[in-house]
Design a protein around this motif. Structure first.
Motif, mmCIF file in Angstrom:
data_model
loop_
_atom_site.group_PDB
_atom_site.id
_atom_site.type_symbol
_atom_site.label_atom_id
_atom_site.label_comp_id
_atom_site.label_asym_id
_atom_site.label_seq_id
_atom_site.Cartn_x
_atom_site.Cartn_y
_atom_site.Cartn_z
ATOM 1 N N TRP A 252 0.827 -1.205 0.000
ATOM 2 C CA TRP A 252 0.000 0.000 0.000
ATOM 3 C C TRP A 252 0.865 1.261 0.000
ATOM 4 O O TRP A 252 0.603 2.199 -0.763
ATOM 5 C CB TRP A 252 -0.930 0.002 1.213
ATOM 6 N N GLU B 194 -2.643 1.532 -7.271
ATOM 7 C CA GLU B 194 -3.130 1.958 -5.963
ATOM 8 C C GLU B 194 -4.528 1.433 -5.698
ATOM 9 O O GLU B 194 -4.825 0.924 -4.601
ATOM 10 C CB GLU B 194 -3.121 3.483 -5.866
ATOM 11 N N ARG C 134 -5.576 -1.178 -2.718
ATOM 12 C CA ARG C 134 -6.626 -0.782 -1.774
ATOM 13 C C ARG C 134 -7.756 -1.811 -1.762
ATOM 14 O O ARG C 134 -8.285 -2.154 -0.693
ATOM 15 C CB ARG C 134 -7.176 0.598 -2.137
#
Length: 748
Positions: free
Chosen positions: A215, A675, A679
């Motif tokens: 992350w 990303e 997530r």
């Protein structure tokens, strides 16, 4: 001559030319309102995901938004429509400020574009901006715009600066992406090695620690985030804020001190619609300024007062990635098609001079943006000092407590700062980025925990005593003759749907048990789809997955398998054996029907029509159950229990792949999507962590995740394991379980 065309004296009849203008004004207001809604949606998502740099998802530079912007700023390019009143003149100014706002608001979106698309979009926007500026100058000269000329001049200068900043940022995007990708690959290798060295830890723990690293890497290397924290984007936020202030100043001054202006009498061709245009564009400017202003404040806060004493040393340094693309263009040889030595030399020198000029302009723009940021640092720092004085020790105590909690939750030994990806000149941002995003993982984990599959968890806890996944083998017997010369491969979802359909059709089963099983399978299929979607890169099982989805839609919503009413079958008074025989006949007939009509055009069994695949699955599973009936008499309750155990084994075996799915989400090759993928993997871990803890108690037949992703590999591995066990047994009669607990087929 008639109502239209020429008048009686031969002149053109212009009486109706201006009648549509109010409706055109509504069209302009609607375009501005759509832009405002898109920018508001990005604001909402930014606040919801705690991204105060507000990435552009709904409002980004593309053909649609550029068309909407072109319509919304029509008043800026309207050269000859009469605009005498206060609201008419303000609507001209609001159109100019609106154009500045959309440029600043959409700037991070260039990070998600391919180079060609980015170039085309910026050229289109540049043409629109230049056209608008030229037309405003014409209107200032002809008197169409006769007040607020200072405001118009200032806003036009902002347009030029924002367009130059946008072009400057676009030149750095390809180089920036390349640098980010190289750094991500290096840190990714470190993260993979560390995860592989933690075999002694549980699967959820390894996933948590791995996802923290992925992350941080994915978030800090997100192209939109990198642009959003850059000097150019920071400065654009300040300039957008200036434009909004200018519009607000003009509106307040004109309404509070009307005597300082002298407006003309009369009515605009747009009539009452100019008020609507002014209102919608003002709202769009207010909404659209929040994101760039927040980026400006956030990036400035990254370099707040404790870093300001060093900032002046960097303000006159332009990093290599800002000009590298222009330098590469300069070093490229010119085309050999240019004839003659003198011609090539002249072209080469001209190219170098032009590119040297562009490099100088680029350096000047970057230095200007850094200077704006430096000034902003000092201004914002003073505000923050006052703010801290108000909160005093309360804020400091709370922040330190949060930092200690973060270290205790995730372990200081992880040294997560190593995985922050930053560009040259951003070294001082590492600690600040960590603090600003330290709770992102917990936020998405908790969000996933709120949506845990409660029926699935209860289902697995009920069968947690089972040691193996024998149901993966035994739902389909090799003794069942094939309906065709070849058999299609198995998927995870289709046997689950077929077994659930059979369980629903059994007579005398409690309705609550049926309902609970249906809800459990519905939750399980959501995650089975994730496994099949991510771990079947060749799309070999795509048609089989579609067949399972189509059949489950009928079973879940209408209680029908294909066109067979399962509830009606359960109340006909038939025994389970008779129901299995009826299903077998129905499935065999449907398969024969589809074979004669459609299947002759298909080459491989995996490409059969979805109804044929469903019929084949039903036939084989029913025949497997009937083989057991040859040896023992089973009641409906007993068979329902056995089917439930088989479903639990297949679902459990399938969902052991979820950890591998989350890892694959982090390996997304596209930097623009990385990303979001990480997530989602964090969110998926929050939803399924309890499931993974339950399934971890069972041994896996292999450690090769490429094999465990497919049910047919599970069947093959488990058969090999069972055969080895049977060969070592001294019993004279071989015993094969139909489920993972107590259903057996005796094979002579």
């Amino acid at each position: 001559m008639g109502r239209l065309g020429c008048t009686v004296d031969g002149h053109l009849n212009e009486s109706k030319f201006n009648q549509p203008m109010p409706w055109i004004g509504i069209y302009v207001a609607a375009a501005a309102a759509v832009c405002a809604l898109a920018m508001a949606a990005d604001l909402f998502l930014g606040f919801r995901s705690r991204k105060h740099w507000f990435p552009c998802k709904f409002f980004s530079l593309n053909a649609t938004t550029l068309t909407l912007i072109g319509v919304a700023v029509k008043l800026s390019v309207d050269l000859n429509s009469s605009m005498p009143r206060l609201q008419d003149q303000l609507s001209k100014l609001s159109s100019d400020v609106f154009l500045c706002t959309v440029m600043g608001n959409s700037m991070p979106s260039i990070g998600t574009m391919e180079n060609k698309d980015m170039f085309m979009n910026i050229v289109a926007l540049g043409i629109l901006v230049i056209t608008s500026m030229v037309n405003i100058c014409i209107q200032l000269g002809t008197g169409v715009i006769y007040v607020f000329w200072k405001e118009h001049a200032f806003v036009m200068s902002l347009m030029v600066v924002l367009l130059a900043i946008l072009c400057s940022s676009a030149l750095a995007v390809p180089t920036t992406k390349s640098h980010l990708e190289l750094k991500y690959k290096k840190k990714h290798k470190i993260a993979v090695k560390e995860c592989c060295d933690q075999i002694e830890k549980s699967v959820p723990t390894r996933l948590r620690e791995g996802l923290i690293k992925y992350w941080i890497m994915a978030h800090t290397s997100s192209p939109q985030f990198v642009i959003g924290r850059s000097a150019t984007c920071t400065a654009s936020g300040a300039f957008c804020l200036m434009g909004a202030v200018v519009l607000g100043e003009a509106m307040i001054r004109s309404y509070l001190t009307p005597g300082s202006f002298k407006f003309c009498d009369g009515e605009s061709d747009y009539k009452w619609s100019t008020i609507l245009i002014l209102l919608t564009q003002t709202v769009a400017v207010a909404v659209g300024t929040v994101a760039p202003a927040s980026r400006w404040f956030t990036a400035t806060n990254f370099r707040k007062m404790e870093k300001a004493n060093k900032a002046y040393k960097r303000v006159f340094k332009v990093e290599e990635y800002w000009t590298l693309k222009l330098v590469e263009w300069k070093e490229m040889p010119i085309s050999s098609m240019i004839g003659g030595w003198h011609g090539r030399k002249l072209a080469h020198n001209a190219k170098n001079q032009v590119l040297d000029s562009f490099i100088g302009i680029q350096i000047g723009i970057v230095l200007l943006c850094k200077l704006v940021r430096l000034i902003s640092v000092f201004i914002v720092s003073q505000v923050l000092i006052c703010y801290r004085c108000c909160r005093k020790l309360q804020w400091l105590f709370k922040r330190r407590t949060n930092d200690m909690e973060f270290e205790s939750r995730h372990g200081s030994h992880l040294n997560l700062r190593r995985f922050v990806i930053h560009l040259e000149g951003e070294e001082q941002l590492v600690d600040l980025v960590m603090k600003d995003n330290q709770d992102a993982l917990d936020h998405w984990l908790k969000k996933g925990e709120k949506q845990q599959p409660k029926y699935l968890i209860q289902f697995f806890e009920k069968f947690s005593s089972s040691k193996d996944f024998n149901g993966v083998i035994n739902f389909d017997s090799d003794l069942v003759p094939s309906l065709d010369s070849e058999e299609p491969p198995n998927s995870w979802a289709l046997p689950l749907v077929t077994l659930t359909s059979i369980a629903i059709s059994l007579p005398g089963i409690d309705h609550n048990l049926i309902k609970q099983l249906t809800r459990t399978v519905h939750e399980g299929l959501m995650y089975a789809r994730e496994v099949e979607k991510n771990l079947d890169p060749k799309k070999e099982l795509m048609d089989i997955k579609k067949a399972a989805e189509a059949v489950w839609l009928g079973v879940d919503l209408y209680n029908k398998w294909l066109d067979v009413d399962l509830h009606k079958m359960s109340v006909q008074g038939k025994t389970p054996r008779e129901i299995m025989e009826e299903f077998s006949v129905i499935a065999k007939n449907k398969f024969a029907e589809f074979k004669t009509t459609e299947m002759n055009l298909r080459e491989t069994p995996s490409r059969w029509p979805k109804n044929a695949l469903a019929a084949n699955s039903m036939y084989r599973i029913c025949q497997t159950i009937l083989l057991d009936y040859e040896m023992r008499d089973n009641s409906a309750d007993r068979l329902f229990e056995k089917l439930t155990v088989v479903i639990a084994d297949i679902l459990g075996a399938c969902l052991t792949n979820l950890g591998h799915v989350m890892t694959m989400q982090c390996f997304c090759s596209a930097i623009e999507k990385r990303e979001d993928s990480v997530r989602y993997a964090i969110f998926l871990l929050g939803r399924t962590e309890k499931v993974l803890k339950i399934l971890e108690r069972r041994p896996l037949p292999s450690t090769d995740w490429d094999q465990l992703a497919y049910i047919d590999y599970w069947r093959q591995l488990n058969k090999q394991k069972r055969d080895l066990h049977l060969n070592s047994s001294s019993e004279s009669t071989e015993t094969v379980s139909f489920t993972s607990s107590d259903l057996y087929l005796n094979i002579e």
